[in-house]
Design a protein around this motif. Sequence first.
Motif, PDB file in Angstrom:
ATOM      1  N   UNK A 299       0.841  -1.195   0.000  1.00  0.00           N
ATOM      2  CA  UNK A 299       0.000   0.000   0.000  1.00  0.00           C
ATOM      3  C   UNK A 299       0.872   1.239   0.000  1.00  0.00           C
ATOM      4  N   UNK A 300       0.538   2.193  -0.863  1.00  0.00           N
ATOM      5  CA  UNK A 300       1.291   3.443  -0.950  1.00  0.00           C
ATOM      6  C   UNK A 300       0.319   4.583  -1.196  1.00  0.00           C
ATOM      7  N   UNK A 301       0.320   5.532  -0.293  1.00  0.00           N
ATOM      8  CA  UNK A 301      -0.549   6.705  -0.401  1.00  0.00           C
ATOM      9  C   UNK A 301      -2.016   6.329  -0.628  1.00  0.00           C
ATOM     10  N   UNK A 302      -2.438   5.304   0.118  1.00  0.00           N
ATOM     11  CA  UNK A 302      -3.836   4.908   0.077  1.00  0.00           C
ATOM     12  C   UNK A 302      -4.198   3.971  -1.056  1.00  0.00           C
ATOM     13  N   UNK A 303      -3.255   3.655  -1.937  1.00  0.00           N
ATOM     14  CA  UNK A 303      -3.536   2.754  -3.051  1.00  0.00           C
ATOM     15  C   UNK A 303      -2.900   1.395  -2.789  1.00  0.00           C
ATOM     16  N   UNK A 304      -3.689   0.339  -2.909  1.00  0.00           N
ATOM     17  CA  UNK A 304      -3.203  -1.027  -2.699  1.00  0.00           C
ATOM     18  C   UNK A 304      -2.844  -1.629  -4.053  1.00  0.00           C
ATOM     19  N   UNK A 305      -1.690  -2.272  -4.136  1.00  0.00           N
ATOM     20  CA  UNK A 305      -1.252  -2.857  -5.403  1.00  0.00           C
ATOM     21  C   UNK A 305      -0.415  -4.100  -5.120  1.00  0.00           C
ATOM     22  N   UNK A 306      -0.247  -4.918  -6.157  1.00  0.00           N
ATOM     23  CA  UNK A 306       0.556  -6.137  -6.037  1.00  0.00           C
ATOM     24  C   UNK A 306       1.930  -5.930  -6.659  1.00  0.00           C
TER      25      UNK A 306
ATOM     26  N   UNK B  90      -8.518  -6.506  -3.393  1.00  0.00           N
ATOM     27  CA  UNK B  90      -9.618  -5.757  -4.005  1.00  0.00           C
ATOM     28  C   UNK B  90      -9.988  -4.496  -3.229  1.00  0.00           C
ATOM     29  N   UNK B  91      -9.146  -4.084  -2.305  1.00  0.00           N
ATOM     30  CA  UNK B  91      -9.444  -2.902  -1.484  1.00  0.00           C
ATOM     31  C   UNK B  91      -9.793  -1.689  -2.343  1.00  0.00           C
ATOM     32  N   UNK B  92      -9.001  -1.437  -3.395  1.00  0.00           N
ATOM     33  CA  UNK B  92      -9.242  -0.263  -4.237  1.00  0.00           C
ATOM     34  C   UNK B  92     -10.617  -0.300  -4.887  1.00  0.00           C
ATOM     35  N   UNK B  93     -11.094  -1.502  -5.182  1.00  0.00           N
ATOM     36  CA  UNK B  93     -12.401  -1.657  -5.826  1.00  0.00           C
ATOM     37  C   UNK B  93     -13.509  -1.077  -4.950  1.00  0.00           C
TER      38      UNK B  93
END
Length: 296
Positions: free
Chosen positions: A79-86, A214-217
């Motif tokens: 997670x970086x600046x509120x965005x979750x990514x793989x 899927x947090x961003x979704x």
Amino acid sequence: CVMCYGQTGTGKTYTLSNVDKRDPAKNGIMPRAFEELFAAILADRGGHEFAVTASYVQVYMESVQDLLRPDTDKIGIREDRGEVFMTGVYEEKVKSADDCMRLHAQGNANRTTAFTHMNAESSRSHAVFMVTVERTGGDEFGGDEFARTRACLFLVDLAGSERVQRSGVEGENFSEAVSINKSLTVLGRCIYMLADPKRQISPPFRESKLTRMLTNVFVSGSKTTLIVCAAMGQADVVETNSSLDFGKQAMRVKVKEKVNADAVDYRALAQELQKRLDEHEKRLKDAADEALAKIE
């Protein structure tokens, strides 16, 4: 995001990814979406450039696995600046709907399945196919080559939601079923809490790899569609009612989509400026070397 939910054998995978060359009317969500995506790119007249990539992973026993590169074992969720990514997931450039479906078929060959009382080849994992589109430039930004808009389409084929006792699995397959039910339970809790406008605590996205991924979704402004697949048999009444209750709860979740647009892609800008600086310094060095050679 498009998600298919329901018990094993109700047509989740068929609904999401079926391809019928003889009768396109029977095609699933994926081939239709890909055809529409690339048709829109081809029809664009706004001075944009597009880069499209695809990746495919499965969540199996609370482990994220790359279906296009099965040997990869270092996939992380950050997670970086509120965005979750793989991180560590293989991405391949695609230029057509056929490219996307080829990768999907390639990944499916590596997906974990097993025999159960519900289906001879029951999926024992949650599969997530992702298509990322980056659009740069454009007349709306005055032709700025560093302006960027980015979007990701998640296509989620969830494992069957039936009770463990109905699937009749044992041993390792029993552990798989328990893991599936756990992640679906966490998904249900997240949806239940998101549907409550008066909630005092945050949804438990971190309790499962599926919901974490899927947090961003759910929280970053994504258009999300849940397709509930149900069976018609008398023996399936409990599972069908459970699936419909899940869908009813999901309908109460309000997600407000937003455009992920940056007026300036600072990373690309920094790389381009560094490249120009390096070229300028090389020209200066070459000119200096040439002048010294003449003097000597």
